[in-house]
Design a protein around this motif. Structure first.
Motif, PDB file in Angstrom:
ATOM      1  N   LEU A   1      11.350   9.403   4.671  1.00 27.15           N
ATOM      2  CA  LEU A   1      10.455  10.424   5.233  1.00 27.15           C
ATOM      3  C   LEU A   1       9.421   9.870   6.206  1.00 27.15           C
ATOM      4  O   LEU A   1       8.656  10.642   6.799  1.00 27.15           O
ATOM      5  CB  LEU A   1       9.768  11.182   4.096  1.00 27.15           C
ATOM      6  N   GLY A   2       9.376   8.547   6.376  1.00 21.06           N
ATOM      7  CA  GLY A   2       8.557   7.975   7.434  1.00 21.06           C
ATOM      8  C   GLY A   2       7.089   7.819   7.119  1.00 21.06           C
ATOM      9  O   GLY A   2       6.238   7.951   8.005  1.00 21.06           O
ATOM     10  N   PHE A   3       6.745   7.490   5.843  1.00 20.06           N
ATOM     11  CA  PHE A   3       5.352   7.277   5.457  1.00 20.06           C
ATOM     12  C   PHE A   3       5.138   5.806   5.082  1.00 20.06           C
ATOM     13  O   PHE A   3       6.079   5.098   4.718  1.00 20.06           O
ATOM     14  CB  PHE A   3       4.988   8.151   4.249  1.00 20.06           C
ATOM     15  N   LYS A   4       3.870   5.388   5.148  1.00 18.63           N
ATOM     16  CA  LYS A   4       3.524   4.009   4.824  1.00 18.63           C
ATOM     17  C   LYS A   4       2.244   3.990   4.001  1.00 18.63           C
ATOM     18  O   LYS A   4       1.304   4.741   4.273  1.00 18.63           O
ATOM     19  CB  LYS A   4       3.314   3.212   6.122  1.00 18.63           C
ATOM     20  N   GLU A   5       2.208   3.127   2.970  1.00 21.48           N
ATOM     21  CA  GLU A   5       0.995   3.022   2.160  1.00 21.48           C
ATOM     22  C   GLU A   5      -0.169   2.521   3.000  1.00 21.48           C
ATOM     23  O   GLU A   5      -0.045   1.540   3.745  1.00 21.48           O
ATOM     24  CB  GLU A   5       1.212   2.077   0.975  1.00 21.48           C
ATOM     25  N   ILE A   6      -1.335   3.181   2.844  1.00 22.50           N
ATOM     26  CA  ILE A   6      -2.517   2.771   3.611  1.00 22.50           C
ATOM     27  C   ILE A   6      -3.736   2.511   2.738  1.00 22.50           C
ATOM     28  O   ILE A   6      -4.765   2.049   3.251  1.00 22.50           O
ATOM     29  CB  ILE A   6      -2.880   3.807   4.698  1.00 22.50           C
ATOM     30  N   GLY A   7      -3.656   2.818   1.424  1.00 23.95           N
ATOM     31  CA  GLY A   7      -4.834   2.553   0.607  1.00 23.95           C
ATOM     32  C   GLY A   7      -4.657   3.006  -0.826  1.00 23.95           C
ATOM     33  O   GLY A   7      -3.768   3.791  -1.146  1.00 23.95           O
ATOM     34  N   ARG A   8      -5.564   2.508  -1.703  1.00 18.88           N
ATOM     35  CA  ARG A   8      -5.570   2.885  -3.116  1.00 18.88           C
ATOM     36  C   ARG A   8      -7.004   3.137  -3.548  1.00 18.88           C
ATOM     37  O   ARG A   8      -7.923   2.431  -3.113  1.00 18.88           O
ATOM     38  CB  ARG A   8      -4.935   1.795  -3.989  1.00 18.88           C
ATOM     39  N   GLU A   9      -7.150   4.145  -4.399  1.00 20.57           N
ATOM     40  CA  GLU A   9      -8.474   4.494  -4.914  1.00 20.57           C
ATOM     41  C   GLU A   9      -8.282   5.135  -6.281  1.00 20.57           C
ATOM     42  O   GLU A   9      -7.623   6.167  -6.398  1.00 20.57           O
ATOM     43  CB  GLU A   9      -9.187   5.455  -3.959  1.00 20.57           C
ATOM     44  N   ASP A  10      -8.876   4.535  -7.315  1.00 21.70           N
ATOM     45  CA  ASP A  10      -8.696   5.003  -8.689  1.00 21.70           C
ATOM     46  C   ASP A  10      -7.193   5.094  -8.993  1.00 21.70           C
ATOM     47  O   ASP A  10      -6.484   4.119  -8.848  1.00 21.70           O
ATOM     48  CB  ASP A  10      -9.414   6.337  -8.907  1.00 21.70           C
ATOM     49  N   THR A  11      -6.711   6.271  -9.393  1.00 21.13           N
ATOM     50  CA  THR A  11      -5.284   6.413  -9.719  1.00 21.13           C
ATOM     51  C   THR A  11      -4.462   6.930  -8.540  1.00 21.13           C
ATOM     52  O   THR A  11      -3.286   7.240  -8.710  1.00 21.13           O
ATOM     53  CB  THR A  11      -5.097   7.368 -10.910  1.00 21.13           C
ATOM     54  N   LEU A  12      -5.077   7.023  -7.352  1.00 20.35           N
ATOM     55  CA  LEU A  12      -4.372   7.537  -6.175  1.00 20.35           C
ATOM     56  C   LEU A  12      -3.849   6.406  -5.302  1.00 20.35           C
ATOM     57  O   LEU A  12      -4.540   5.406  -5.079  1.00 20.35           O
ATOM     58  CB  LEU A  12      -5.297   8.403  -5.322  1.00 20.35           C
ATOM     59  N   ILE A  13      -2.627   6.594  -4.811  1.00 24.11           N
ATOM     60  CA  ILE A  13      -2.055   5.703  -3.791  1.00 24.11           C
ATOM     61  C   ILE A  13      -1.796   6.590  -2.572  1.00 24.11           C
ATOM     62  O   ILE A  13      -1.087   7.597  -2.668  1.00 24.11           O
ATOM     63  CB  ILE A  13      -0.749   5.046  -4.253  1.00 24.11           C
ATOM     64  N   ARG A  14      -2.383   6.227  -1.443  1.00 26.89           N
ATOM     65  CA  ARG A  14      -2.306   7.079  -0.249  1.00 26.89           C
ATOM     66  C   ARG A  14      -1.257   6.558   0.736  1.00 26.89           C
ATOM     67  O   ARG A  14      -1.214   5.362   1.053  1.00 26.89           O
ATOM     68  CB  ARG A  14      -3.670   7.173   0.431  1.00 26.89           C
ATOM     69  N   TYR A  15      -0.439   7.516   1.231  1.00 25.98           N
ATOM     70  CA  TYR A  15       0.580   7.228   2.242  1.00 25.98           C
ATOM     71  C   TYR A  15       0.316   8.099   3.467  1.00 25.98           C
ATOM     72  O   TYR A  15      -0.062   9.262   3.335  1.00 25.98           O
ATOM     73  CB  TYR A  15       1.983   7.515   1.686  1.00 25.98           C
ATOM     74  N   ARG A  16       0.513   7.493   4.634  1.00 21.25           N
ATOM     75  CA  ARG A  16       0.326   8.237   5.883  1.00 21.25           C
ATOM     76  C   ARG A  16       1.601   8.158   6.710  1.00 21.25           C
ATOM     77  O   ARG A  16       2.293   7.134   6.720  1.00 21.25           O
ATOM     78  CB  ARG A  16      -0.850   7.689   6.687  1.00 21.25           C
ATOM     79  N   ALA A  17       1.910   9.259   7.386  1.00 20.10           N
ATOM     80  CA  ALA A  17       3.101   9.291   8.235  1.00 20.10           C
ATOM     81  C   ALA A  17       3.011   8.230   9.314  1.00 20.10           C
ATOM     82  O   ALA A  17       1.995   8.107   9.998  1.00 20.10           O
ATOM     83  CB  ALA A  17       3.253  10.676   8.871  1.00 20.10           C
ATOM     84  N   GLU A  18       4.051   7.447   9.451  1.00 18.74           N
ATOM     85  CA  GLU A  18       4.102   6.424  10.496  1.00 18.74           C
ATOM     86  C   GLU A  18       4.048   7.105  11.851  1.00 18.74           C
ATOM     87  O   GLU A  18       4.571   8.196  12.046  1.00 18.74           O
ATOM     88  CB  GLU A  18       5.380   5.610  10.365  1.00 18.74           C
ATOM     89  N   GLY A  19       3.403   6.452  12.805  1.00 18.29           N
ATOM     90  CA  GLY A  19       3.198   7.073  14.107  1.00 18.29           C
ATOM     91  C   GLY A  19       1.919   7.881  14.139  1.00 18.29           C
ATOM     92  O   GLY A  19       1.541   8.416  15.165  1.00 18.29           O
ATOM     93  N   ALA A  20       1.239   7.968  12.969  1.00 12.96           N
ATOM     94  CA  ALA A  20       0.012   8.757  12.894  1.00 12.96           C
ATOM     95  C   ALA A  20      -1.232   7.879  12.965  1.00 12.96           C
ATOM     96  O   ALA A  20      -2.338   8.361  12.792  1.00 12.96           O
ATOM     97  CB  ALA A  20      -0.009   9.565  11.602  1.00 12.96           C
TER      98      ALA A  20
END
Length: 315
Positions: free
Chosen positions: A174-193
């Motif tokens: 789906l074209g996302f990449k991990e960009i950060g972690r905070e508490d129990t959340l792992i954040r992914y953002r669409a590549e190219g964004a």
């Protein structure tokens, strides 16, 4: 060129009129398509979005009059998050008090102000205040002034037993990449964004919650999350990678009139869809009058009188 991100989110609600009042009047979203559930044409399928119904702004509902409440659990979308201008969070907190909308106090999440709230069916939603997006065009045909209006999706968060298998699909297919972690959340953002951090629907958060009960679908539940494919060729490539690299087979392509879709259960059991950007919501009615008339697919047009008699009045 592939454009990655969220295409739309589809949820289940209770009475259609109540749903329209909340999303159209209280939240100020535009009703961009009034049609029926193609698999259950005795119920509406309502689409809300921005002025044009652009991918990344569309929240849709199957409203069943007597739907039992859902239960949040693992294997489900936990929260659907909209973008608003950074200075509008105070406006929305006051609006929620005015309209008796259940909401939390604003908090910071990944450095952004987040105002969580619930709709009349208990669906978990939130607003994120972002700088600079006040310059984006906004729907001003409702009760919410344009300067405070919602401007499409920010993100969805998924509640999972284990993040890693879902993360593999987000990254490879789906074209996302991990960009950060905070508490129990792992954040992914669409590549190219990277240069459009505040772009439409470019964020997926994975929340790990081992040991929770599984989700039970019902009113207030998200049915599925749809991700963007620029066209049929891009969709086919994503389906191929899903099968070859992850052993998951998607459904056959289904024509939804306004996009073409395939569906699959990702490893965390959340139902995902891959939807094409084309042809869009103006394919069967003028952009100026989107959402005003009941639109039916060609195969159901002969049953219009019967279908209209079954559907509740929206007022």
């Amino acid at each position: 060129m592939q454009i990655n991100g969220i295409h739309h989110v589809t949820a289940i609600s209770g009475p259609a009129r109540r749903n329209l009042d909340f999303y159209g009047r209280v939240l100020g979203l535009r009703l961009v398509k009034k049609t029926v559930n193609f698999d259950d044409p005795g119920t509406y399928h309502l689409y809300y979005g921005d002025v044009a119904g652009a991918p990344g702004t569309i929240l849709t509902f199957f409203p069943w009059e007597h739907a039992a409440p859902g239960r949040l659990g693992v294997g489900e979308t936990q929260e659907t998050v909209f973008r608003v201008p950074e200075g509008a969070i105070g406006y929305w907190a006051h609006r929620f008090i005015e309209h008796a909308v259940p909401h939390d106090v604003p908090v910071k999440r990944f450095g952004e102000s987040v105002l969580a709230f619930r709709d009349p069916d208990g669906m978990r939603l939130a607003l994120v205040g972002l700088p600079g997006i006040e310059r984006e065009a906004a729907w001003d045909g409702g009760d919410v002034p344009a300067e405070n209006a919602i401007r499409g999706f920010h993100s969805v968060s998924l509640l999972l037993e284990d993040a890693a298998p879902t993360a593999a699909i987000l990254g490879d297919v789906l074209g996302f990449k991990e960009i950060g972690r905070e508490d129990t959340l792992i954040r992914y953002r669409a590549e190219g964004a990277a240069l459009r951090i505040a772009g439409l629907g470019t964020i997926v958060d994975l929340r790990v919650a081992g040991g929770f009960l599984p989700a039970r679908q019902g009113a207030g539940s998200v049915h599925h999350v749809a991700f963007r494919a620029a066209d049929d060729a891009a969709q086919e490539d994503m389906v191929r990678r899903l099968a070859e690299n992850h052993g998951i087979r998607a459904t056959e392509q289904r024509d939804r009139n306004y996009f073409r879709s395939v569906y699959f259960r990702e490893p965390g059991r959340v139902l995902f869809e891959i939807a094409t950007d084309a042809p869009g919501f103006a394919v069967d009615e003028p952009a100026a009058t989107l959402g005003q008339a009941l639109k039916l697919p060609a195969g159901l047009e002969a049953q219009r009188a019967r279908i209209e008699a079954l559907l509740p009045e929206l007022g």
